[in-house]
Design a protein around this motif. Structure first.
Motif, short mmCIF file in Angstrom:
data_model
loop_
_atom_site.label_atom_id
_atom_site.label_comp_id
_atom_site.label_asym_id
_atom_site.label_seq_id
_atom_site.Cartn_x
_atom_site.Cartn_y
_atom_site.Cartn_z
N LYS A 87 0.85 -1.19 0.00
CA LYS A 87 0.00 0.00 0.00
C LYS A 87 0.89 1.24 0.00
CE LYS A 87 -3.95 -0.16 2.22
NZ LYS A 87 -5.04 -0.10 3.27
N PHE A 88 0.69 2.11 -1.00
CA PHE A 88 1.47 3.33 -1.14
C PHE A 88 0.65 4.50 -0.58
CE2 PHE A 88 2.55 0.39 -4.54
CZ PHE A 88 3.93 0.30 -4.43
N VAL A 89 1.14 5.08 0.49
CA VAL A 89 0.40 6.10 1.22
C VAL A 89 1.04 7.47 0.97
CG1 VAL A 89 -0.36 6.90 3.50
CG2 VAL A 89 -0.28 4.43 2.98
N PHE A 90 0.35 8.32 0.23
CA PHE A 90 0.81 9.68 -0.03
C PHE A 90 -0.01 10.62 0.85
CE2 PHE A 90 1.99 7.26 -3.73
CZ PHE A 90 3.21 7.79 -4.12
N GLN A 91 0.65 11.15 1.85
CA GLN A 91 -0.02 11.83 2.95
C GLN A 91 0.06 13.35 2.87
OE1 GLN A 91 1.43 10.95 7.07
NE2 GLN A 91 1.26 13.18 7.22
N PRO A 92 -1.02 14.04 3.19
CA PRO A 92 -0.98 15.50 3.28
C PRO A 92 -0.55 15.96 4.68
CG PRO A 92 -3.21 14.77 3.66
CD PRO A 92 -2.39 13.53 3.39
N ALA A 93 -0.25 17.24 4.79
CA ALA A 93 -0.28 17.97 6.07
C ALA A 93 0.55 17.37 7.19
CB ALA A 93 -1.75 18.09 6.52
N GLU A 94 1.79 16.99 6.89
CA GLU A 94 2.66 16.52 7.97
C GLU A 94 3.14 17.66 8.85
OE1 GLU A 94 5.92 15.70 10.38
OE2 GLU A 94 6.20 16.91 8.58
N GLU A 95 3.30 18.85 8.26
CA GLU A 95 3.90 19.97 8.96
C GLU A 95 2.93 20.63 9.95
OE1 GLU A 95 6.93 20.75 9.00
OE2 GLU A 95 7.81 19.87 7.19
N GLY A 96 2.70 19.93 11.05
CA GLY A 96 1.93 20.49 12.15
C GLY A 96 0.44 20.31 12.10
N LEU A 97 -0.07 19.68 11.05
CA LEU A 97 -1.53 19.56 10.91
C LEU A 97 -2.02 18.12 10.97
CD1 LEU A 97 -2.11 22.24 8.11
CD2 LEU A 97 -2.52 22.48 10.57
N ALA A 98 -1.14 17.19 11.33
CA ALA A 98 -1.51 15.80 11.63
C ALA A 98 -2.22 15.11 10.49
CB ALA A 98 -2.36 15.74 12.91
N GLY A 99 -1.66 15.21 9.29
CA GLY A 99 -2.24 14.53 8.15
C GLY A 99 -2.27 13.03 8.30
N ALA A 100 -1.30 12.46 9.03
CA ALA A 100 -1.29 11.02 9.26
C ALA A 100 -2.54 10.59 10.02
CB ALA A 100 -0.04 10.62 10.03
N LYS A 101 -2.87 11.34 11.05
CA LYS A 101 -4.07 11.01 11.84
C LYS A 101 -5.33 11.16 11.00
CE LYS A 101 -6.19 11.77 16.35
NZ LYS A 101 -7.57 11.74 15.83
N ALA A 102 -5.37 12.19 10.15
CA ALA A 102 -6.53 12.39 9.28
C ALA A 102 -6.71 11.21 8.33
CB ALA A 102 -6.38 13.69 8.49
N MET A 103 -5.61 10.71 7.79
CA MET A 103 -5.71 9.55 6.90
C MET A 103 -6.11 8.30 7.67
SD MET A 103 -2.69 9.88 4.04
CE MET A 103 -3.58 8.88 2.84
N MET A 104 -5.59 8.14 8.90
CA MET A 104 -5.99 7.00 9.71
C MET A 104 -7.47 7.06 10.06
SD MET A 104 -2.61 6.62 12.14
CE MET A 104 -3.46 5.55 13.29
N ASP A 105 -7.96 8.26 10.36
CA ASP A 105 -9.39 8.42 10.65
C ASP A 105 -10.25 8.05 9.45
OD1 ASP A 105 -8.77 9.28 13.20
OD2 ASP A 105 -9.02 11.41 12.75
N ASP A 106 -9.68 8.19 8.25
CA ASP A 106 -10.39 7.82 7.03
C ASP A 106 -10.12 6.37 6.61
OD1 ASP A 106 -11.74 10.16 6.74
OD2 ASP A 106 -10.65 10.88 4.98
N GLY A 107 -9.43 5.61 7.48
CA GLY A 107 -9.27 4.18 7.25
C GLY A 107 -8.09 3.76 6.41
N VAL A 108 -7.03 4.57 6.37
CA VAL A 108 -5.89 4.22 5.51
C VAL A 108 -5.22 2.92 5.92
CG1 VAL A 108 -4.12 5.48 6.81
CG2 VAL A 108 -3.88 5.21 4.34
N LEU A 109 -5.33 2.53 7.19
CA LEU A 109 -4.70 1.30 7.64
C LEU A 109 -5.61 0.08 7.50
CD1 LEU A 109 -2.79 2.51 10.85
CD2 LEU A 109 -1.98 2.39 8.48
N GLU A 110 -6.76 0.27 6.88
CA GLU A 110 -7.73 -0.83 6.73
C GLU A 110 -7.97 -1.13 5.25
OE1 GLU A 110 -8.58 -2.33 9.44
OE2 GLU A 110 -7.66 -0.82 10.72
N ASN A 111 -8.61 -2.25 4.99
CA ASN A 111 -9.15 -2.61 3.65
C ASN A 111 -8.13 -2.51 2.51
OD1 ASN A 111 -11.80 -2.97 4.77
ND2 ASN A 111 -12.03 -0.75 4.73
N PRO A 112 -7.11 -3.36 2.50
CA PRO A 112 -6.78 -4.38 3.49
C PRO A 112 -6.01 -3.78 4.67
CG PRO A 112 -5.22 -4.47 1.67
CD PRO A 112 -6.25 -3.45 1.30
N LYS A 113 -6.07 -4.50 5.78
CA LYS A 113 -5.41 -4.06 7.00
C LYS A 113 -3.90 -4.03 6.80
CE LYS A 113 -4.93 -5.22 11.91
NZ LYS A 113 -3.45 -5.22 11.87
N VAL A 114 -3.29 -2.92 7.18
CA VAL A 114 -1.83 -2.78 7.08
C VAL A 114 -1.18 -3.48 8.27
CG1 VAL A 114 0.10 -1.15 7.12
CG2 VAL A 114 -1.95 -0.63 5.76
#
Length: 412
Positions: free
Chosen positions: A143-170
């Motif tokens: 799974k290739f994860v291209f993430q927004p907003a690392e610089e102080g805006l928690a883009g990783a958490k936003a992607m996780m909230d949208d299920g980036v680690l699921e379907n299929p589960k990472v």
């Protein structure tokens, strides 16, 4: 796209991956320079994510857009079910003016890729191209994860909230960051806590304005602010175990109207970094105690806000061992080393709290001055010869994880 004969998730082709990645160098440089000319800050990466998505679709990957608002995910599905390995790159730029005199300097006033995210995005695009060129994995997914907003805006958490680690589960993840303190192509990694927590603070000093010639009738907020800035630096030197790293930095200060008037208010913003959760929890109380004491002594008041940002990045030790073995197979034992933890912050931390992960550094310094400026410096640039090394390393980690997944899972 070059093809490595007989790939099928064997470890032997590692030595050929760098050669294959080097064949992509011109394309990697073109991508990186295009992103550098057109920087987009957090959650505004519309152009960047569109280019990424088009590239992934052209490779035949399953593509999902608008993950965490502007994030993009590409899935290379294997022939048989198995573990899923995630590779992450961040796409956002910084709100800082580019001061370089190069043909690919930023065309957007006040915004620039001064932390290397343009290179991260380009390298992951290259890894996607290299890996899809090898055919589908025999077992498992990438799974290739291209993430927004690392610089102080928690883009990783936003992607996780949208299920980036699921379907299929990472099942595990890897990411990298360019480092100008390391020689080009060098891989560096830290076991355990690798990057510090990154929290933000805002302080308002409230004094009483007046004429500059009659300071005794006023409460000079600038003078008080200066005392506060000086005093909070004593947290590291006198209030915390010297073997426990902590950083408090005030990065912006505003106040006053003119040279002949005493400022009634001063506003400051800054960052706090720590490597342990325990010290991180103590910092709000330590800071406020000092701010209260200084302002009270000068007859001023204050407003203080402490915002919890990113937790520390914690590298899974088994994943670190796996990464170092992969690096040795790929580059030999001369191009990687263990590193001390960094007081820099990274929202890759949110992934590392959820799945076994490893976040490593890639050297981009070729000995010339232009590649030696630190991250976030207005003159920051990098040696583009490093890009194929990043592509090869990301690709090798994913391939070898799927090949070694049974043994890795047993230890993790």
């Amino acid at each position: 796209m070059p093809y490595i004969q007989g790939r099928r998730c064997k470890l032997e082709p590692d030595a050929k991956l760098l050669e294959t990645a080097r064949a992509l160098k011109d394309q990697l440089i073109a991508w990186r320079r295009d992103f550098h000319r057109h920087p987009e800050t957090g959650y505004e990466e519309f152009r960047t994510s569109s280019i990424v998505a088009d590239h992934l679709r052209a490779l035949g990957l399953e593509v999902t857009c608008n993950v965490g608002k502007t994030g993009v995910v590409g899935l290379l599905r294997g022939e048989e079910p198995g573990p899923t390995f995630g590779l992450r790159a961040d796409m956002d730029a910084l709100p800082i003016q580019d001061r370089k005199s190069v043909e690919y300097c930023s065309l957007v006033p006040g915004k620039a890729h001064l932390c290397g995210h343009d290179a991260h995005t380009s390298m992951l695009m290259g890894a996607a191209q290299l890996l899809t060129g090898l055919g589908r994995p025999k077992r498992g997914n990438i799974k290739f994860v291209f993430q927004p907003a690392e610089e102080g805006l928690a883009g990783a958490k936003a992607m996780m909230d949208d299920g980036v680690l699921e379907n299929p589960k990472v099942d595990a993840m890897a990411g990298l960051h360019v480092f100008p303190s390391l020689n080009t192509g060098t891989i560096s990694v830290t076991k355990g806590v690798a990057f510090a927590s990154a929290d933000s603070i805002s302080i308002k000093i409230i004094g009483k304005g007046g004429h500059a010639a009659r300071p005794h009738e006023a409460v000079d907020a600038i003078t008080v602010a200066a005392k506060v800035i000086d005093a909070i630096q004593h947290i590291a030197s006198r209030l915390v175990d010297p073997l426990e790293p902590v950083v408090v930095t005030i990065g912006k200060i505003q106040g006053g109207y003119m040279g002949t008037a005493i400022a009634p208010e001063v506003e400051m913003v800054g960052t706090v970094r720590a490597l342990t959760p325990e010290l991180r929890e103590r910092m709000p109380g330590l800071l406020e105690r000092i701010i209260r004491g200084v302002t009270d002594s000068f007859g001023a008041s204050y407003e203080f806000k402490y915002n919890m940002g990113y937790p520390p990045v914690v590298n899974n030790e088994d994943m670190v061992d796996f990464l170092t073995k992969t690096s040795e197979r790929l580059f030999g034992d001369k191009r990687w080393k263990y590193a001390k933890p960094s007081m820099g912050g990274e929202d890759f931390a949110f992934y590392s709290l959820s799945v076994p992960s490893v976040f490593f550094r890639l050297g981009v310094h070729n000995g010339q001055e232009y590649t030696g400026y630190p991250l976030h410096h207005p003159m920051f640039d990098l040696d583009e010869e490093a890009l194929p090394y990043g592509v090869a390393m990301l690709s090798a980690v994913a391939l070898n994880y799927l090949s070694d997944s049974s043994s890795i899972h047993s230890s993790i």
